[in-house]
Design a protein around this motif. Sequence first.
Motif, PDB file in Angstrom:
ATOM      1  N   GLY A  59      -0.458  26.402 -43.026  1.00 30.19           N
ATOM      2  CA  GLY A  59       0.840  25.859 -42.633  1.00 30.19           C
ATOM      3  C   GLY A  59       0.725  24.425 -42.141  1.00 30.19           C
ATOM      4  O   GLY A  59      -0.233  23.734 -42.490  1.00 30.19           O
ATOM      5  N   PRO A  60       1.678  23.946 -41.316  1.00 30.11           N
ATOM      6  CA  PRO A  60       2.712  24.789 -40.740  1.00 30.11           C
ATOM      7  C   PRO A  60       3.811  25.164 -41.727  1.00 30.11           C
ATOM      8  O   PRO A  60       4.124  24.405 -42.629  1.00 30.11           O
ATOM      9  CB  PRO A  60       3.260  23.934 -39.607  1.00 30.11           C
ATOM     10  N   LEU A  61       4.346  26.358 -41.546  1.00 26.41           N
ATOM     11  CA  LEU A  61       5.472  26.836 -42.317  1.00 26.41           C
ATOM     12  C   LEU A  61       6.716  26.655 -41.446  1.00 26.41           C
ATOM     13  O   LEU A  61       6.776  27.197 -40.347  1.00 26.41           O
ATOM     14  CB  LEU A  61       5.279  28.320 -42.665  1.00 26.41           C
ATOM     15  N   SER A  62       7.631  25.882 -41.937  1.00 20.56           N
ATOM     16  CA  SER A  62       8.837  25.586 -41.169  1.00 20.56           C
ATOM     17  C   SER A  62      10.050  26.219 -41.836  1.00 20.56           C
ATOM     18  O   SER A  62      10.265  26.000 -43.035  1.00 20.56           O
ATOM     19  CB  SER A  62       9.030  24.069 -41.052  1.00 20.56           C
ATOM     20  N   VAL A  63      10.800  27.018 -41.095  1.00 17.11           N
ATOM     21  CA  VAL A  63      12.014  27.651 -41.626  1.00 17.11           C
ATOM     22  C   VAL A  63      13.149  27.451 -40.633  1.00 17.11           C
ATOM     23  O   VAL A  63      12.921  27.347 -39.416  1.00 17.11           O
ATOM     24  CB  VAL A  63      11.813  29.164 -41.893  1.00 17.11           C
ATOM     25  N   PRO A  64      14.383  27.407 -41.117  1.00 18.44           N
ATOM     26  CA  PRO A  64      15.522  27.291 -40.188  1.00 18.44           C
ATOM     27  C   PRO A  64      15.822  28.634 -39.539  1.00 18.44           C
ATOM     28  O   PRO A  64      15.517  29.708 -40.080  1.00 18.44           O
ATOM     29  CB  PRO A  64      16.668  26.853 -41.104  1.00 18.44           C
ATOM     30  N   SER A  86       6.916  27.694 -37.649  1.00 17.13           N
ATOM     31  CA  SER A  86       7.837  26.973 -36.778  1.00 17.13           C
ATOM     32  C   SER A  86       9.256  27.301 -37.228  1.00 17.13           C
ATOM     33  O   SER A  86       9.610  27.061 -38.391  1.00 17.13           O
ATOM     34  CB  SER A  86       7.574  25.471 -36.850  1.00 17.13           C
ATOM     35  N   VAL A  87      10.063  27.849 -36.332  1.00 17.00           N
ATOM     36  CA  VAL A  87      11.449  28.184 -36.636  1.00 17.00           C
ATOM     37  C   VAL A  87      12.339  27.167 -35.930  1.00 17.00           C
ATOM     38  O   VAL A  87      12.352  27.082 -34.691  1.00 17.00           O
ATOM     39  CB  VAL A  87      11.803  29.615 -36.178  1.00 17.00           C
ATOM     40  N   LYS A  88      13.074  26.414 -36.732  1.00 22.91           N
ATOM     41  CA  LYS A  88      13.891  25.321 -36.194  1.00 22.91           C
ATOM     42  C   LYS A  88      15.295  25.801 -35.867  1.00 22.91           C
ATOM     43  O   LYS A  88      15.953  26.406 -36.699  1.00 22.91           O
ATOM     44  CB  LYS A  88      13.972  24.187 -37.221  1.00 22.91           C
ATOM     45  N   PRO A  89      15.786  25.521 -34.646  1.00 20.83           N
ATOM     46  CA  PRO A  89      17.153  25.938 -34.286  1.00 20.83           C
ATOM     47  C   PRO A  89      18.201  25.223 -35.138  1.00 20.83           C
ATOM     48  O   PRO A  89      17.975  24.118 -35.599  1.00 20.83           O
ATOM     49  CB  PRO A  89      17.284  25.533 -32.813  1.00 20.83           C
ATOM     50  N   GLN A 129      13.847  33.681 -35.551  1.00 19.84           N
ATOM     51  CA  GLN A 129      14.314  33.098 -34.298  1.00 19.84           C
ATOM     52  C   GLN A 129      13.305  32.062 -33.808  1.00 19.84           C
ATOM     53  O   GLN A 129      12.117  32.164 -34.102  1.00 19.84           O
ATOM     54  CB  GLN A 129      14.477  34.190 -33.245  1.00 19.84           C
ATOM     55  N   PRO A 130      13.751  31.090 -33.024  1.00 17.61           N
ATOM     56  CA  PRO A 130      12.792  30.112 -32.465  1.00 17.61           C
ATOM     57  C   PRO A 130      11.657  30.786 -31.710  1.00 17.61           C
ATOM     58  O   PRO A 130      10.529  30.282 -31.707  1.00 17.61           O
ATOM     59  CB  PRO A 130      13.672  29.265 -31.545  1.00 17.61           C
ATOM     60  N   SER A 131      11.936  31.943 -31.101  1.00 14.44           N
ATOM     61  CA  SER A 131      10.891  32.663 -30.373  1.00 14.44           C
ATOM     62  C   SER A 131       9.819  33.246 -31.295  1.00 14.44           C
ATOM     63  O   SER A 131       8.766  33.698 -30.829  1.00 14.44           O
ATOM     64  CB  SER A 131      11.495  33.789 -29.535  1.00 14.44           C
ATOM     65  N   ASP A 132      10.077  33.252 -32.600  1.00 14.88           N
ATOM     66  CA  ASP A 132       9.063  33.709 -33.562  1.00 14.88           C
ATOM     67  C   ASP A 132       8.034  32.615 -33.855  1.00 14.88           C
ATOM     68  O   ASP A 132       7.030  32.875 -34.535  1.00 14.88           O
ATOM     69  CB  ASP A 132       9.721  34.122 -34.888  1.00 14.88           C
ATOM     70  N   SER A 133       8.281  31.415 -33.385  1.00 12.03           N
ATOM     71  CA  SER A 133       7.350  30.312 -33.618  1.00 12.03           C
ATOM     72  C   SER A 133       6.014  30.622 -32.959  1.00 12.03           C
ATOM     73  O   SER A 133       5.924  30.761 -31.737  1.00 12.03           O
ATOM     74  CB  SER A 133       7.922  29.002 -33.064  1.00 12.03           C
ATOM     75  N   ALA A 134       4.992  30.742 -33.775  1.00  9.66           N
ATOM     76  CA  ALA A 134       3.662  31.151 -33.310  1.00  9.66           C
ATOM     77  C   ALA A 134       2.714  31.060 -34.499  1.00  9.66           C
ATOM     78  O   ALA A 134       3.120  30.725 -35.614  1.00  9.66           O
ATOM     79  CB  ALA A 134       3.689  32.579 -32.769  1.00  9.66           C
ATOM     80  N   THR A 135       1.468  31.388 -34.253  1.00 13.14           N
ATOM     81  CA  THR A 135       0.495  31.515 -35.344  1.00 13.14           C
ATOM     82  C   THR A 135       0.350  32.997 -35.680  1.00 13.14           C
ATOM     83  O   THR A 135       0.177  33.827 -34.781  1.00 13.14           O
ATOM     84  CB  THR A 135      -0.863  30.923 -34.944  1.00 13.14           C
ATOM     85  N   ARG A 187      12.782  43.599 -37.550  1.00  8.50           N
ATOM     86  CA  ARG A 187      12.932  42.415 -38.417  1.00  8.50           C
ATOM     87  C   ARG A 187      11.690  42.135 -39.260  1.00  8.50           C
ATOM     88  O   ARG A 187      11.696  41.213 -40.071  1.00  8.50           O
ATOM     89  CB  ARG A 187      13.252  41.192 -37.556  1.00  8.50           C
ATOM     90  N   PHE A 188      10.647  42.915 -39.055  1.00  6.40           N
ATOM     91  CA  PHE A 188       9.381  42.678 -39.748  1.00  6.40           C
ATOM     92  C   PHE A 188       9.174  43.673 -40.891  1.00  6.40           C
ATOM     93  O   PHE A 188       9.452  44.864 -40.739  1.00  6.40           O
ATOM     94  CB  PHE A 188       8.203  42.806 -38.770  1.00  6.40           C
ATOM     95  N   THR A 189       8.685  43.146 -42.021  1.00  3.19           N
ATOM     96  CA  THR A 189       8.283  43.993 -43.140  1.00  3.19           C
ATOM     97  C   THR A 189       6.913  43.549 -43.615  1.00  3.19           C
ATOM     98  O   THR A 189       6.715  42.368 -43.923  1.00  3.19           O
ATOM     99  CB  THR A 189       9.273  43.897 -44.316  1.00  3.19           C
ATOM    100  N   ALA A 190       5.974  44.489 -43.640  1.00  3.61           N
ATOM    101  CA  ALA A 190       4.656  44.212 -44.209  1.00  3.61           C
ATOM    102  C   ALA A 190       4.622  44.762 -45.620  1.00  3.61           C
ATOM    103  O   ALA A 190       5.170  45.831 -45.903  1.00  3.61           O
ATOM    104  CB  ALA A 190       3.567  44.845 -43.357  1.00  3.61           C
TER     105      ALA A 190
END
Lengths: 114, 114
Positions: free
Chosen positions: A9-14, A111-114, A80-86, A60-63
């Motif tokens: 990454g980083p993988l950035s999504v809205p 990285s989840v952008k608000p 959600q922004p709180s999902d921003s992590a490694t 909200r998670f699917t493997a």
Amino acid sequence: QKEVEQNSGPLSVPEGAIASLNCTYSDRGSQSFFWYRQYSGKSPELIMSIYSNGDKEDGRFTAQLNKASQYVSLLIRDSQPSDSATYLCAVNTDYGGSQGNLIFGKGTKLSVKP
Amino acid sequence: NAGVMQNPRHLVRRRGQEARLRCSPMKGHSHVYWYRQLPEEGLKFMVYLQKENIIDESGMPKERFSAEFPKEGPSILRIQQVVRGDSAAYFCASSPGTGNQPQHFGDGTRLSIL
């Protein structure tokens, strides 16, 4: 050498979008697959485990696991922004044996952008 | 707190000193794993122990590092004559069994070598 590969990454999504995280592994004998979330400076937190081909959903998670392609993925819906992590992919290749060690990928930073 | 307990959270040592890291597994878990995470690197397996037994130490450096899990008390990871390169986060995980059993991580010990 058993390896687990992830796009760093980083993988950035809205916010509200689906985040797709991918992982490949080298050992065809791998039996157990795990996704961990690690916030900066914190410890890994188990999110999902998957053992057989197909999809496994938890909130909200699917493997998703495809052993023929040696591929495992994690989808996060309504990010959600709180999902921003490694996000760390981990593989165990010794099902039922004496070795219990996990082989980790280096992780994908989301990285989840608000 | 029924989680994996590690102490100390932070440990500072000078080169040549000894470092002792402690880990108490989750209640009901008898399998303990130690991992090391270097800055910007993935988690690397070090050693897997059950009570009074080292099951797999294939990830342990050959010199200066040792681990134990006595009948009574926490698991100990011991690093003798520390060097700058030992600076890392050391995580302990535990599980109720082997193979496909998920591992749960403690908060880690951040070791800094002066």
